[in-house]
Design a protein around this motif. Structure first.
Motif, PDB file in Angstrom:
ATOM      1  N   ALA A  77       3.865   5.942  -5.548  1.00  0.00           N
ATOM      2  CA  ALA A  77       4.065   5.839  -6.992  1.00  0.00           C
ATOM      3  C   ALA A  77       3.378   6.999  -7.716  1.00  0.00           C
ATOM      4  CB  ALA A  77       3.515   4.513  -7.504  1.00  0.00           C
ATOM      5  N   ALA A  78       3.996   7.456  -8.790  1.00  0.00           N
ATOM      6  CA  ALA A  78       3.442   8.573  -9.556  1.00  0.00           C
ATOM      7  C   ALA A  78       2.343   8.121 -10.506  1.00  0.00           C
ATOM      8  CB  ALA A  78       4.557   9.267 -10.337  1.00  0.00           C
ATOM      9  N   GLU A  79       2.232   6.797 -10.702  1.00  0.00           N
ATOM     10  CA  GLU A  79       1.237   6.264 -11.635  1.00  0.00           C
ATOM     11  C   GLU A  79       0.845   4.856 -11.190  1.00  0.00           C
ATOM     12  OE1 GLU A  79       3.292   6.418 -15.312  1.00  0.00           O
ATOM     13  OE2 GLU A  79       4.685   4.806 -14.811  1.00  0.00           O
ATOM     14  N   PRO A  80      -0.262   4.310 -11.724  1.00  0.00           N
ATOM     15  CA  PRO A  80      -0.661   2.943 -11.379  1.00  0.00           C
ATOM     16  C   PRO A  80       0.448   1.946 -11.667  1.00  0.00           C
ATOM     17  CG  PRO A  80      -2.435   4.072 -12.536  1.00  0.00           C
ATOM     18  CD  PRO A  80      -1.241   4.970 -12.624  1.00  0.00           C
ATOM     19  N   MET A  81       0.472   0.857 -10.901  1.00  0.00           N
ATOM     20  CA  MET A  81       1.528  -0.143 -11.037  1.00  0.00           C
ATOM     21  C   MET A  81       0.932  -1.521 -11.255  1.00  0.00           C
ATOM     22  SD  MET A  81       4.201   0.943  -8.004  1.00  0.00           S
ATOM     23  CE  MET A  81       5.432  -0.257  -8.569  1.00  0.00           C
ATOM     24  N   SER A  82       1.696  -2.370 -11.894  1.00  0.00           N
ATOM     25  CA  SER A  82       1.288  -3.758 -12.049  1.00  0.00           C
ATOM     26  C   SER A  82       1.684  -4.550 -10.813  1.00  0.00           C
ATOM     27  CB  SER A  82       1.957  -4.377 -13.276  1.00  0.00           C
ATOM     28  OG  SER A  82       3.353  -4.500 -13.062  1.00  0.00           O
ATOM     29  N   ALA A  83       1.030  -5.680 -10.602  1.00  0.00           N
ATOM     30  CA  ALA A  83       1.380  -6.544  -9.477  1.00  0.00           C
ATOM     31  C   ALA A  83       2.819  -7.013  -9.598  1.00  0.00           C
ATOM     32  CB  ALA A  83       0.425  -7.730  -9.418  1.00  0.00           C
ATOM     33  N   ARG A  84       3.261  -7.311 -10.822  1.00  0.00           N
ATOM     34  CA  ARG A  84       4.630  -7.787 -11.027  1.00  0.00           C
ATOM     35  C   ARG A  84       5.645  -6.712 -10.634  1.00  0.00           C
ATOM     36  NH1 ARG A  84       6.719 -11.986 -13.507  1.00  0.00           N
ATOM     37  NH2 ARG A  84       4.678 -12.561 -14.399  1.00  0.00           N
ATOM     38  N   ALA A  85       5.380  -5.465 -11.037  1.00  0.00           N
ATOM     39  CA  ALA A  85       6.307  -4.377 -10.708  1.00  0.00           C
ATOM     40  C   ALA A  85       6.396  -4.176  -9.196  1.00  0.00           C
ATOM     41  CB  ALA A  85       5.865  -3.089 -11.390  1.00  0.00           C
ATOM     42  N   MET A  86       5.263  -4.282  -8.517  1.00  0.00           N
ATOM     43  CA  MET A  86       5.273  -4.114  -7.061  1.00  0.00           C
ATOM     44  C   MET A  86       5.992  -5.275  -6.390  1.00  0.00           C
ATOM     45  SD  MET A  86       1.581  -2.418  -6.023  1.00  0.00           S
ATOM     46  CE  MET A  86       0.547  -3.342  -7.157  1.00  0.00           C
ATOM     47  N   ALA A  87       5.775  -6.481  -6.893  1.00  0.00           N
ATOM     48  CA  ALA A  87       6.441  -7.657  -6.332  1.00  0.00           C
ATOM     49  C   ALA A  87       7.952  -7.548  -6.484  1.00  0.00           C
ATOM     50  CB  ALA A  87       5.924  -8.924  -7.012  1.00  0.00           C
ATOM     51  N   LEU A 101       0.824  -1.197   0.000  1.00  0.00           N
ATOM     52  CA  LEU A 101       0.000   0.000   0.000  1.00  0.00           C
ATOM     53  C   LEU A 101       0.865   1.257   0.000  1.00  0.00           C
ATOM     54  CD1 LEU A 101      -2.924   0.981   0.103  1.00  0.00           C
ATOM     55  CD2 LEU A 101      -2.798   0.907   2.591  1.00  0.00           C
ATOM     56  N   ALA A 102       1.936   1.260   0.789  1.00  0.00           N
ATOM     57  CA  ALA A 102       2.836   2.412   0.843  1.00  0.00           C
ATOM     58  C   ALA A 102       3.536   2.619  -0.496  1.00  0.00           C
ATOM     59  CB  ALA A 102       3.868   2.221   1.959  1.00  0.00           C
ATOM     60  N   LEU A 103       3.950   1.538  -1.126  1.00  0.00           N
ATOM     61  CA  LEU A 103       4.606   1.625  -2.438  1.00  0.00           C
ATOM     62  C   LEU A 103       3.662   2.246  -3.457  1.00  0.00           C
ATOM     63  CD1 LEU A 103       7.010   0.899  -4.314  1.00  0.00           C
ATOM     64  CD2 LEU A 103       5.899  -1.326  -4.670  1.00  0.00           C
ATOM     65  N   LEU A 104       2.426   1.810  -3.446  1.00  0.00           N
ATOM     66  CA  LEU A 104       1.437   2.328  -4.383  1.00  0.00           C
ATOM     67  C   LEU A 104       1.126   3.796  -4.101  1.00  0.00           C
ATOM     68  CD1 LEU A 104      -0.197   1.249  -6.768  1.00  0.00           C
ATOM     69  CD2 LEU A 104      -2.039   0.714  -5.186  1.00  0.00           C
ATOM     70  N   ALA A 105       1.102   4.160  -2.809  1.00  0.00           N
ATOM     71  CA  ALA A 105       0.812   5.551  -2.440  1.00  0.00           C
ATOM     72  C   ALA A 105       1.903   6.492  -2.930  1.00  0.00           C
ATOM     73  CB  ALA A 105       0.647   5.658  -0.922  1.00  0.00           C
ATOM     74  N   HIS A 151      -1.936 -10.535  -1.243  1.00  0.00           N
ATOM     75  CA  HIS A 151      -2.148  -9.358  -0.404  1.00  0.00           C
ATOM     76  C   HIS A 151      -2.937  -8.282  -1.139  1.00  0.00           C
ATOM     77  CE1 HIS A 151       0.176 -10.887   2.897  1.00  0.00           C
ATOM     78  NE2 HIS A 151       1.267 -11.010   2.155  1.00  0.00           N
ATOM     79  N   LEU A 152      -2.720  -8.155  -2.423  1.00  0.00           N
ATOM     80  CA  LEU A 152      -3.472  -7.167  -3.199  1.00  0.00           C
ATOM     81  C   LEU A 152      -4.962  -7.499  -3.230  1.00  0.00           C
ATOM     82  CD1 LEU A 152      -0.988  -6.535  -6.145  1.00  0.00           C
ATOM     83  CD2 LEU A 152      -1.782  -4.823  -4.487  1.00  0.00           C
ATOM     84  N   GLN A 153      -5.278  -8.773  -3.253  1.00  0.00           N
ATOM     85  CA  GLN A 153      -6.691  -9.166  -3.238  1.00  0.00           C
ATOM     86  C   GLN A 153      -7.373  -8.750  -1.940  1.00  0.00           C
ATOM     87  OE1 GLN A 153      -8.545 -10.392  -5.853  1.00  0.00           O
ATOM     88  NE2 GLN A 153      -6.629  -9.805  -6.870  1.00  0.00           N
ATOM     89  N   VAL A 154      -6.649  -8.870  -0.825  1.00  0.00           N
ATOM     90  CA  VAL A 154      -7.205  -8.438   0.458  1.00  0.00           C
ATOM     91  C   VAL A 154      -7.388  -6.922   0.470  1.00  0.00           C
ATOM     92  CG1 VAL A 154      -6.792  -8.291   2.946  1.00  0.00           C
ATOM     93  CG2 VAL A 154      -6.233 -10.397   1.698  1.00  0.00           C
ATOM     94  N   LEU A 155      -6.367  -6.199   0.003  1.00  0.00           N
ATOM     95  CA  LEU A 155      -6.457  -4.746  -0.044  1.00  0.00           C
ATOM     96  C   LEU A 155      -7.581  -4.294  -0.972  1.00  0.00           C
ATOM     97  CD1 LEU A 155      -2.652  -3.855  -0.177  1.00  0.00           C
ATOM     98  CD2 LEU A 155      -4.210  -3.472   1.748  1.00  0.00           C
ATOM     99  N   LYS A 156      -7.764  -5.026  -2.064  1.00  0.00           N
ATOM    100  CA  LYS A 156      -8.839  -4.687  -3.002  1.00  0.00           C
ATOM    101  C   LYS A 156     -10.209  -4.969  -2.380  1.00  0.00           C
ATOM    102  CE  LYS A 156      -9.615  -7.015  -6.893  1.00  0.00           C
ATOM    103  NZ  LYS A 156      -9.498  -7.513  -8.281  1.00  0.00           N
ATOM    104  N   LYS A 157     -10.305  -6.053  -1.635  1.00  0.00           N
ATOM    105  CA  LYS A 157     -11.572  -6.405  -0.980  1.00  0.00           C
ATOM    106  C   LYS A 157     -12.027  -5.296  -0.045  1.00  0.00           C
ATOM    107  CE  LYS A 157     -13.549  -9.764   2.287  1.00  0.00           C
ATOM    108  NZ  LYS A 157     -13.267 -10.994   3.089  1.00  0.00           N
TER     109      LYS A 157
END
Length: 249
Positions: free
Chosen positions: A19-29, A13-17, A42-48
């Motif tokens: 980031a200057a633009e949307p990210m892929s799951a692979r890039a975050m991993a 969540l912190a990484l995404l916050a 973890h992204l599925q939980v955050l999305k839920k």
């Protein structure tokens, strides 16, 4: 990398916050050196829970509605505290006692800011700490200006959990007390939350009775005795000056 699942989710969540633009799951991993399957889990939980959302066309992740609400709340409380801080400092300086700014948030009374007295004071309010309570001037000044549909469950919960309210503190008499607070424009208490502590609290209300927060002054009962009328007036004036600052920001 911590093995804590909670910390991994927060790192995503912190990484995404940041980031200057949307990210892929692979890039975050890759950025966090996580297995892709772990990142997805973890992204599925955050999305839920709406902390992140996945773009339907690109599959990229971006902050979700809950993140936006949190940012809005931070902005709101930031301008509120900018308006309130000088008045809290002035109120504390004039009275020599502790002055706080509190708000209602999801069933809790939250201390947003606190200017502490140089005198010793055993007080439960600490900046940044949430209290679920119906006792004390601060709580009652806030509850008096909330919809009854919110107040009733809070009172019922307090009765069920602690049983500390006296028999004559029925729901009906409590609600009647809140009406009296609305009429006079402030709440006072003594020994309700902390033994030996007197307090007064005045709400900060915008047009159409929109409740923003409450200004509270807290002092040992023995020091408050001969100053009660003066300190009530000073607290109400501080709340009104904060209101004026907010209206003209």
């Amino acid at each position: 990398m911590s093995d804590s699942p909670t910390e991994r989710a927060l790192q995503l969540l912190a990484l995404l916050a940041r980031a200057a633009e949307p990210m892929s799951a692979r890039a975050m991993a890759e950025a966090l050196e996580l297995p892709l399957s772990t990142a997805y889990r973890h992204l599925q939980v955050l999305k839920k829970w709406d902390w992140v959302q996945e773009h339907a066309r690109t599959g990229l992740y971006e902050p979700g509605p809950m993140s936006v609400q949190l940012a809005h709340g931070f902005d709101q409380h930031s301008w509120l505290m900018q308006a309130a801080r000088p008045e809290l400092e002035a109120l504390s300086a004039r009275t020599g006692e502790s002055a706080g700014l509190l708000c209602y948030l999801h069933g809790h009374i939250v201390c947003l800011d606190l200017v502490e007295s140089q005198h010793a004071l055993r007080c439960s309010f600490v900046k940044g700490v949430a209290r679920s309570t119906v006792r004390g001037a601060s709580a009652k000044a806030l509850l008096a200006h909330l919809p009854e549909a919110l107040v009733q469950p809070l009172l019922a919960e307090a009765l069920a959990e602690s049983g500390s309210l006296a028999a004559d503190d029925s729901v009906a008499s409590f609600m009647n007390g809140l009406q009296q607070i609305r009429e006079r424009g402030y709440a006072v208490s003594e020994h309700e939350v902390d033994q030996g502590v007197w307090g007064v609290s005045a709400p900060v209300l915008l047009p159409r009775a929109q409740l923003i927060a409450t200004v509270s002054l807290m002092a040992p009962s023995q020091r408050a005795g001969k100053h009660i009328t003066e300190w009530i007036q000073q607290t109400c004036l501080a709340a009104d000056r904060i209101r004026q600052r907010l209206l003209h920001r």
